[in-house]
Scaffold this active site. Structure first.
Site, PDB file in Angstrom:
ATOM      1  CG  ASN A 196       5.226  10.441  10.280  1.00 40.48           C
ATOM      2  OD1 ASN A 196       4.205  10.733   9.823  1.00 40.48           O
ATOM      3  ND2 ASN A 196       5.679  10.356  10.708  1.00 40.48           N
ATOM      4  CE1 TYR A 250      -3.026  -2.835   4.339  1.00 40.14           C
ATOM      5  CE2 TYR A 250      -2.576  -4.405   2.738  1.00 40.14           C
ATOM      6  CZ  TYR A 250      -2.516  -2.740   3.340  1.00 40.14           C
ATOM      7  OH  TYR A 250      -1.562  -2.171   2.707  1.00 40.14           O
TER       8      TYR A 250
END
Length: 325
Positions: free
Chosen positions: A53, A206
């Site tokens: 999106n 991460y």
């Protein structure tokens, strides 16, 4: 800030902007040449993109729609995804087809429900793009109790891919594209603390999840040999997206940072280029288990090519997501 300091900052920003502007123009010229060469490569093909999106995922969807693909936006926030889909339909015009399905990669239940719906309702799946990610967030856990970055970036996609493998095989030749990061280089797979309960660093967490993406890709490629399904992993480079929303930039530095990011960071469209290339280009037909950047194969560090670690991570991941008791 003193007047002298403010002036120096303005001069530095102007210099950065000038140099970055020249780089930007060169990149735009290269981009226009690439776009001019695009065609209906993906006509009749169905593509799932996670986290589509916004950012790189949205840009990937836009380009694949332009190539006349049928694109499924797999997103956590359905309202934002529907809004993106409306915008993409307007941009694409008569090219391609787009739909939205809800998928929360921090919930194994959501992943299973999503896959059940896809397998039941879709007759084929030509490309799966594991794009969604969480970047350097504070320590938090997923619905199932996993550290968020490892849980979303690795485990959620691990289960998603496993549950869609059957559909991908029946649609072969088909492709899986995994979005990692150059920051995998700073990651380590600590099997004694995969959930970061003994210690946690946002940045190393991460990097570890991105190293896991690479190891997963290589092991999956080995397991998919001879099936007609290929899988490759990529780094998109440094891209201007909202992925860095958890990073705090000092107020005094932010104006310079904004100039630097505008001048030197890739746009989402540029960052999506390698994802689109691996999803659609005839040049990589049959290529599997490789690592790409800027639409070219790149070398990996030895730790990302450790087959024993990759297999152990695979086995432990199967247990963590409930595929094996």
């Amino acid at each position: 800030m003193a007047a002298g300091g403010s002036s120096a900052l303005m001069v530095a920003a102007a210099a950065v902007a000038l140099g970055g502007g020249l780089i930007l123009v060169a990149r735009r010229l290269m981009s226009s040449n690439v776009r001019a060469a695009a065609s209906a490569l993906m006509r009749g093909k169905t593509v799932i993109i996670t986290g589509a999106n916004c950012g790189i995922g949205r840009a990937t969807a836009a380009e694949l729609l332009r190539q006349q693909a049928r694109v499924i936006l797999a997103c956590r926030d359905r309202d934002r995804a529907e809004e993106a889909a409306r915008e993409l339909r307007l941009e694409a015009g008569d090219s391609g087809e787009i739909s939205v399905r809800e998928l929360d990669l921090s919930s194994l239940h959501s992943v299973r429900r999503f896959c059940q719906e896809v397998v039941k309702e879709e007759t084929r799946l030509d490309v799966l793009i594991n794009n969604a990610g969480v970047f350097q967030c504070p320590y938090m856990k997923t619905e199932d109790g996993f550290e968020m970055q490892f849980g979303v970036n690795h485990l959620g996609h691990f289960l998603l891919t496993h549950l869609l493998i059957g559909l991908l095989k029946s649609s072969a030749p088909s492709r899986i594209v995994v979005v990692s990061s150059k920051l995998y280089k700073y990651g380590e797979i600590n099997f004694d603390d995969l959930n970061s309960e003994k210690s946690y660093s946002r940045s190393f967490g991460y990097s570890r999840s991105k190293l896991a993406n690479v190891l997963f890709t290589r092991e999956l490629a080995r397991r998919l040999e001879g099936t007609g399904v290929t899988v490759n992993v990529l780094h998109p480079g440094i891209v201007r997206t909202n992925l860095g929303r958890h990073i705090n930039i000092p107020v005094l530095i932010k104006p310079l940072f904004n100039v630097v990011s505008w001048a030197f960071f890739k746009t989402p469209e540029e960052g999506a280029r390698t994802s689109v290339y691996l999803a659609s280009s005839p040049e990589v037909e049959g290529v599997s288990g490789k690592y790409f950047g800027d639409c070219k194969e790149e070398d990996l560090l030895p730790k990302a090519m450790d087959d024993l670690v990759a297999r152990k991570l695979w086995d432990i991941s199967e247990v963590m997501v409930g595929l094996i008791k």
